[in-house]
Design a protein around this motif. Structure first.
Motif, PDB file in Angstrom:
ATOM      1  N   ALA A 162       9.318  -4.227  -3.283  1.00  0.00           N
ATOM      2  CA  ALA A 162      10.203  -4.451  -2.134  1.00  0.00           C
ATOM      3  C   ALA A 162      10.457  -5.936  -1.864  1.00  0.00           C
ATOM      4  O   ALA A 162      11.142  -6.279  -0.899  1.00  0.00           O
ATOM      5  N   THR A 163       9.916  -6.821  -2.683  1.00  0.00           N
ATOM      6  CA  THR A 163      10.182  -8.251  -2.480  1.00  0.00           C
ATOM      7  C   THR A 163      11.627  -8.541  -2.882  1.00  0.00           C
ATOM      8  O   THR A 163      12.016  -8.257  -4.024  1.00  0.00           O
ATOM      9  N   PRO A 164      12.424  -9.078  -1.975  1.00  0.00           N
ATOM     10  CA  PRO A 164      13.802  -9.394  -2.366  1.00  0.00           C
ATOM     11  C   PRO A 164      13.810 -10.335  -3.573  1.00  0.00           C
ATOM     12  O   PRO A 164      13.021 -11.287  -3.620  1.00  0.00           O
ATOM     13  N   THR A 176       0.841  -1.208   0.000  1.00  0.00           N
ATOM     14  CA  THR A 176       0.000   0.000   0.000  1.00  0.00           C
ATOM     15  C   THR A 176       0.871   1.250   0.000  1.00  0.00           C
ATOM     16  O   THR A 176       0.537   2.256  -0.621  1.00  0.00           O
ATOM     17  N   PHE A 177       2.007   1.168   0.692  1.00  0.00           N
ATOM     18  CA  PHE A 177       2.925   2.311   0.742  1.00  0.00           C
ATOM     19  C   PHE A 177       3.379   2.683  -0.671  1.00  0.00           C
ATOM     20  O   PHE A 177       3.349   3.842  -1.072  1.00  0.00           O
ATOM     21  N   PHE A 178       3.778   1.670  -1.453  1.00  0.00           N
ATOM     22  CA  PHE A 178       4.243   1.966  -2.814  1.00  0.00           C
ATOM     23  C   PHE A 178       3.079   2.286  -3.748  1.00  0.00           C
ATOM     24  O   PHE A 178       3.269   2.895  -4.792  1.00  0.00           O
ATOM     25  N   HIS A 179       1.890   1.842  -3.383  1.00  0.00           N
ATOM     26  CA  HIS A 179       0.697   2.098  -4.208  1.00  0.00           C
ATOM     27  C   HIS A 179       0.314   3.582  -4.146  1.00  0.00           C
ATOM     28  O   HIS A 179       0.342   4.284  -5.152  1.00  0.00           O
ATOM     29  N   THR A 180       0.001   4.069  -2.940  1.00  0.00           N
ATOM     30  CA  THR A 180      -0.390   5.483  -2.817  1.00  0.00           C
ATOM     31  C   THR A 180       0.004   6.058  -1.458  1.00  0.00           C
ATOM     32  O   THR A 180      -0.583   7.044  -1.008  1.00  0.00           O
ATOM     33  N   LEU A 194      13.568  -2.980  -4.678  1.00  0.00           N
ATOM     34  CA  LEU A 194      13.916  -1.740  -3.979  1.00  0.00           C
ATOM     35  C   LEU A 194      13.948  -2.010  -2.480  1.00  0.00           C
ATOM     36  O   LEU A 194      13.019  -2.612  -1.939  1.00  0.00           O
ATOM     37  N   ASN A 195      15.002  -1.597  -1.836  1.00  0.00           N
ATOM     38  CA  ASN A 195      15.145  -1.824  -0.405  1.00  0.00           C
ATOM     39  C   ASN A 195      14.412  -0.709   0.348  1.00  0.00           C
ATOM     40  O   ASN A 195      14.813   0.452   0.313  1.00  0.00           O
ATOM     41  N   LEU A 196      13.322  -1.088   1.015  1.00  0.00           N
ATOM     42  CA  LEU A 196      12.481  -0.082   1.674  1.00  0.00           C
ATOM     43  C   LEU A 196      13.239   0.641   2.790  1.00  0.00           C
ATOM     44  O   LEU A 196      13.060   1.842   3.004  1.00  0.00           O
ATOM     45  N   THR A 197      14.096  -0.090   3.480  1.00  0.00           N
ATOM     46  CA  THR A 197      14.872   0.529   4.564  1.00  0.00           C
ATOM     47  C   THR A 197      15.751   1.645   3.999  1.00  0.00           C
ATOM     48  O   THR A 197      15.748   2.777   4.504  1.00  0.00           O
TER      49      THR A 197
END
Ligand code: SF4
Ligand code: SF4
Length: 697
Positions: free
Chosen positions: A520-522, A481-485, A540-543
């Motif tokens: 963000a899935t490794p 959801t974070f990457f969605h909006t 993409l590394n969320l951290t």
């Protein structure tokens, strides 16, 4: 069905499949080159099946896009370059994609393009039931709607053909019941897609500025009007049916009943109509609409004229869409039938799904029913349900056994209660779309609202700026959801340094819709069925991403150490300004699946198995159930030694159901909750005879 079987080259073969599988098969047969989606019920499975095709075929590319807008725009790009494309998402996703949706049809399409959108009238897995057919009032995009599983496949192909013929996108409307229904589908020929496309520049067509947009709008409206007046298109999707025959040529069997009543319907409601007619033993003419927008006025009038109808009953879910345009057509454009009565929503609800029972009751107002007893039975059934339902125990939704969210919300509840006692602060919880909405349920009850994707931080943005001192906001958001909006509201919160604590759950998957991969899935965890895919994804590394945003109070943690979480929450929540807590812990369910597979492969090498059990000395305080609530922990009544023995609380026995427990993933998280240390860890070497205990604490 087996994924490879879905893409079998066997024209004419009849196969049992679901509506969603039929959509995937239709996309394959139609020679679609590119497809994208953001997962969402009821259509998530279509994307999952196309992912297999993409991984195993050089001629097809599928993408789990970041959100519906990106998915739609990707498909526009593919179509403009001349290949066929299909975008798919749930009804709410159309709101996210609404911006390009209103403009790109002016430029039209090159390769056929379909927008496959799944509605949820019963709100079974959504936050609203909006009727997306109403979008056609301002986008003018033609809407087709299949009524059977076979049509789910066929309408994909026909829709793409019409899209190419008129150079416009086509919207395919479907609802949950049909997506999840099963039916026999006859496989068709497979068209091989063009491998590469080419874009031909044409600013007058693609750059919708100044006078061009108006010119293109006029041209687009003209195309829609051509479709509306084309009898071949009407007959391709719409036909008159009898309840007793699926073949049009048998329409001579249709009763021209005394009351001269006809039925108009579409989609899954056609099934309810047929069943209701069978049960009531009536056989009226049924106009089954497959093209529900635009409306061919003369063909609709022909239906009323051909059967000399006095009344038409419209059966549709949600809004009176077909009913409204039918009334308009018959009142304004149909010379012979100006007096025709049209009934629908004054008898049928405009909320929730319809059913055969509801349609039977509707029809019974107008037809002479031979088997009246059926209606009496219906009444009795309804009354019985009214009596029984309030007394039924409600099964609370909850997180999966061993879920990483459970420890987080357990720790959050403890901390916020402690801070409330200490400072009198009331905490307000701003939810978002994802598994963590289950925080609303017992025993956590830590959710005050949930609206739509990304709205958790969004709503908090405004509220945090005007709240009284004694109220503090906490917003949740998952990685997908974070990457969605969710990025924009977070950036806004950073800009204003609002007083807000944000918990970001990084579980690596879009877990709620079936564990689709996200950005963000490794890479090493992504499931691949083959190596044919054209898409080489970068993870993409969320951290690292969050670290680069310059958030002053950013804390990174894992999820299973309750004491550590409570320490972090207590420290951060007493700070002023924006606090972001990133919880990096993979979805327990997905991790367990992988773990199980690996365990099977390495079975011979594994020395010990870990189990968690509850000691016989358990004091039955019920904290592990009442405050933690892992569904693997249960209490049952001990077997009585004799029938005369009375049972009381003392006879309860607490136990951990080993078929649900996933100790290797959660590390026995429940042990931290039992203050009496009654949850024991046991290591067993399964290879030793008699399963001797190797280690027990
Ligand atoms: S296992 Fe522990 S927490 Fe659960 S009922 Fe027994 S004593 Fe209480
Ligand atoms: S170890 Fe405890 S928390 Fe983990 S799954 Fe089993 S019962 Fe649930």
């Amino acid at each position: 069905m087996k994924l490879s079987k879905l893409y079998e080259d066997a024209p004419g073969k009849k196969v049992l499949m679901s509506g969603n599988e039929a959509f995937a098969r239709g996309i394959f047969e139609a020679g679609v080159r590119f497809s994208a989606n953001y997962p969402g019920t009821p259509l998530s499975e279509v994307g999952d099946r196309l992912k297999y095709l993409s991984d195993t075929s050089q001629n097809f590319t599928f993408d789990y896009a970041l959100n519906e807008k990106v998915a739609l725009e990707s498909c526009i790009g593919a179509s403009w370059a001349g290949v066929r494309s299909v975008v798919m998402f749930k009804h709410l996703g159309l709101n996210v994609a609404a911006d390009p949706l209103h403009t790109f049809p002016y430029s039209g399409v090159n390769g056929g393009m379909l927008i496959l959108c799944g509605g949820d009238p019963g709100i079974l897995s959504s936050t609203n039931a909006q009727d997306n057919r109403l979008y056609s009032l301002h986008t003018k995009i033609p809407i087709i709607e299949p009524a059977t599983v076979q049509e789910c496949k066929d309408f994909i192909k026909e829709g793409l053909r019409i899209s190419e013929l008129f150079q416009i996108p086509i919207y395919l409307h479907v609802t949950t019941r049909l997506c999840h229904s099963n039916g026999i589908v006859e496989l068709g020929e497979i068209k091989t897609p063009k491998k590469k496309g080419q874009f031909k520049k044409n600013p007058d067509r693609y750059v919708n500025t100044l006078g061009r947009a108006l010119k293109n709008q006029k041209a687009y409206f003209k195309k829609i009007s051509n479709i509306a007046q084309n009898p071949k298109v009407f007959n391709l999707f719409n036909n008159v049916k009898s309840a007793y025959s699926s073949k049009q040529e048998n329409n001579k069997d249709i009763d021209i009943n005394d009351a001269n009543i006809g039925i108009m319907t579409s989609g899954i409601c056609f099934g309810y109509v047929i069943q209701a007619c069978h049960k009531l033993d009536i056989n009226p003419p049924i106009l089954k609409l497959g093209l529900i927008f635009p409306v061919n006025r003369s063909e609709i009038c022909n239906f009323a004229n051909e059967f000399n109808l006095d009344k038409i009953l419209v059966v549709e879910e949600l809004e009176p869409f077909i009913e409204t345009f039918s009334k308009r057509v018959f009142c304004n454009f149909c010379d012979v039938k100006r007096e025709l009565e049209i009934h629908g929503k004054e008898f049928l609800p405009n909320t929730g799904e319809l059913s055969t029972d509801l349609v039977m009751k509707f029809f019974s107002h107008f037809f002479k029913i031979k088997n009246e007893y059926l209606l009496e039975e219906l009444e009795m059934k309804e009354n019985a349900l009214q009596e029984i339902i309030p007394g039924l125990p409600i099964r609370q939704p909850t997180f999966c056994p061993g879920c990483q969210y459970r420890t987080v919300f357990y720790a959050l509840k403890n901390t916020t209660e402690k801070l409330k006692k200490k400072h009198g602060t009331e905490f307000i919880y701003s939810g978002d779309i994802g598994c963590y909405t289950l925080a609303e349920a017992y025993p956590y009850e830590l959710l005050d609202w949930v609206v739509c994707m990304g709205a958790g931080i969004g709503i908090a943005n405004g509220m945090a700026q005007i709240l009284e001192e004694n109220q503090k906001l906490i917003a949740y958001i998952g990685d997908s959801t974070f990457f969605h909006t969710g990025i924009q509201p977070l950036l806004n919160a950073i800009k204003n340094n609002i007083d807000l604590t944000i918990l970001i759950f990084n579980n690596y998957w879009t877990a709620m819709t079936g564990h689709q991969e996200i950005i963000a899935t490794p890479n090493e965890l992504i499931k691949r069925y083959g190596k044919a895919t054209d898409i080489h994804t970068n993870s993409l590394n969320l951290t690292a991403f969050l670290k680069n945003l310059g958030i002053k109070n950013l804390t990174i943690t894992d999820a299973y150490n309750i004491e550590k979480l409570e320490r972090i929450f207590e420290r951060e929540m007493q700070k002023e300004g924006l606090k972001v807590i990133l919880i990096n812990e993979e979805c327990a369910l997905e991790k367990q699946r992988r773990f199980k597979k690996q365990k099977k492969e390495k079975a011979q090498r594994k020395k010990t198995e870990t189990y968690y059990t509850i000691s016989e000395s358990c004091v039955k305080c019920n904290d592990c159930i009442d405050q933690f609530g892992c569904p693997a922990i249960n209490a049952k009544i001990k077997q009585k030694s004799s029938d005369n023995e009375e049972q009381d609380f003392e006879d309860l026995e607490y136990y951990i159901d080993e078929t649900m427990c996933i100790p290797d993933i959660c590390n026995g998280a429940c042990r931290q909750v039992c203050k009496n240390q009654m949850i024991l860890k046991t290591m067993i070497n399964p290879h030793l005879e008699d399963c001797n205990l190797e280690n027990r604490d």
